[in-house]
Design a protein around this motif. Sequence first.
Motif, PDB file in Angstrom:
ATOM      1  N   ASN A  35       1.036  -0.977   0.020  1.00 50.16           N
ATOM      2  CA  ASN A  35       0.072  -0.022  -0.310  1.00 50.16           C
ATOM      3  C   ASN A  35       0.895   1.236  -0.736  1.00 50.16           C
ATOM      4  O   ASN A  35       1.679   1.751   1.253  1.00 50.16           O
ATOM      5  N   GLU A  60      -2.559   6.823  -1.602  1.00 56.06           N
ATOM      6  CA  GLU A  60      -3.838   7.231  -2.341  1.00 56.06           C
ATOM      7  C   GLU A  60      -2.697   7.699  -3.363  1.00 56.06           C
ATOM      8  O   GLU A  60      -1.844   8.749  -3.411  1.00 56.06           O
ATOM      9  N   GLU A  61      -3.972   7.859  -5.122  1.00 52.02           N
ATOM     10  CA  GLU A  61      -3.417   8.194  -5.878  1.00 52.02           C
ATOM     11  C   GLU A  61      -3.892  10.164  -5.197  1.00 52.02           C
ATOM     12  O   GLU A  61      -5.078  10.691  -5.570  1.00 52.02           O
ATOM     13  N   ARG A  62      -2.755  10.506  -6.099  1.00 54.85           N
ATOM     14  CA  ARG A  62      -2.658  12.046  -6.043  1.00 54.85           C
ATOM     15  C   ARG A  62      -2.748  13.067  -6.618  1.00 54.85           C
ATOM     16  O   ARG A  62      -1.497  12.445  -8.115  1.00 54.85           O
ATOM     17  N   ARG A  76       1.088   8.188  -6.249  1.00 54.28           N
ATOM     18  CA  ARG A  76       0.593   7.917  -5.098  1.00 54.28           C
ATOM     19  C   ARG A  76       1.599   7.762  -3.736  1.00 54.28           C
ATOM     20  O   ARG A  76       2.092   8.010  -3.512  1.00 54.28           O
TER      21      ARG A  76
END
Length: 261
Positions: free
Chosen positions: A8, A11-13, A60
């Motif tokens: 992990n 988050e995609e940014r 990410r």
Amino acid sequence: MSLSIMGNWGEERDMDYLMDLPDPVPLGNRHHPERLEVPFQIMEMVLETKGLIAKDVVHRVSADNAKCLTTFNISENGASNRFESTDHSISGFTIAAQDSSMANNMGWGSSVFLCTNMIFNANYMMRHKSTLNGRTNLRNMAFDAIHDLDNVREQIGHSFNRMKKCPMTDEQAAWWLIDAVGKNAINTRDIPKLWSSYLEPEIKEFKTGNFYSLYNSVTGMYQERNPFNISRLSRNLNKASDTYLDMREGREQIHELAIRN
């Protein structure tokens, strides 16, 4: 080309999110962290000198905003698409870390594997700690490595061309699969599925009746494997393939010499 990511990474940014983050805080007198967008910006600048661009870019970012993994595909900045063919595609990545958990990394290759336990694999990889001259040193390393990008792609193309010039009978294909088991490139239980995939590949362009078809049936199966094992299997597969192709080409040369004499 393959790009495998384990773990992990966050988050995609988008780039705007990275640019809006505050400047990193040093962890000591010898710690000089870069902003999360800097390694990717270095890579973009280096690619531009070769007339290339990064496309399909994904950032990410970890929950604490201390690490960022950026992945992308390398494309020609123009009409040519020599970096986008099925055989020759090249992927790249950058890793920016502002804490002490890992160093800044960047790299590219035809087969890229990235894992949060810091196991990375690519044709070219560069890393540098967050030191005072870290940005300059990472940029210089990238400039040095990018000169070999065309060479790597040509080597990949040469390998696939050898496969396409090697016709295979069903008997030859069957014997090679048995040999590949002995070279730890595949498992015995894989043979029935590989044989079916070789005879009737999902991608019709791979039904060529040569070694290229057989090779693609194996690499297609690798997509179902644990990525931790793909690097080892790929090395064994390439060794088994090169050995077989060398043998076939050697026989052809001997046969030609015999005919001439």
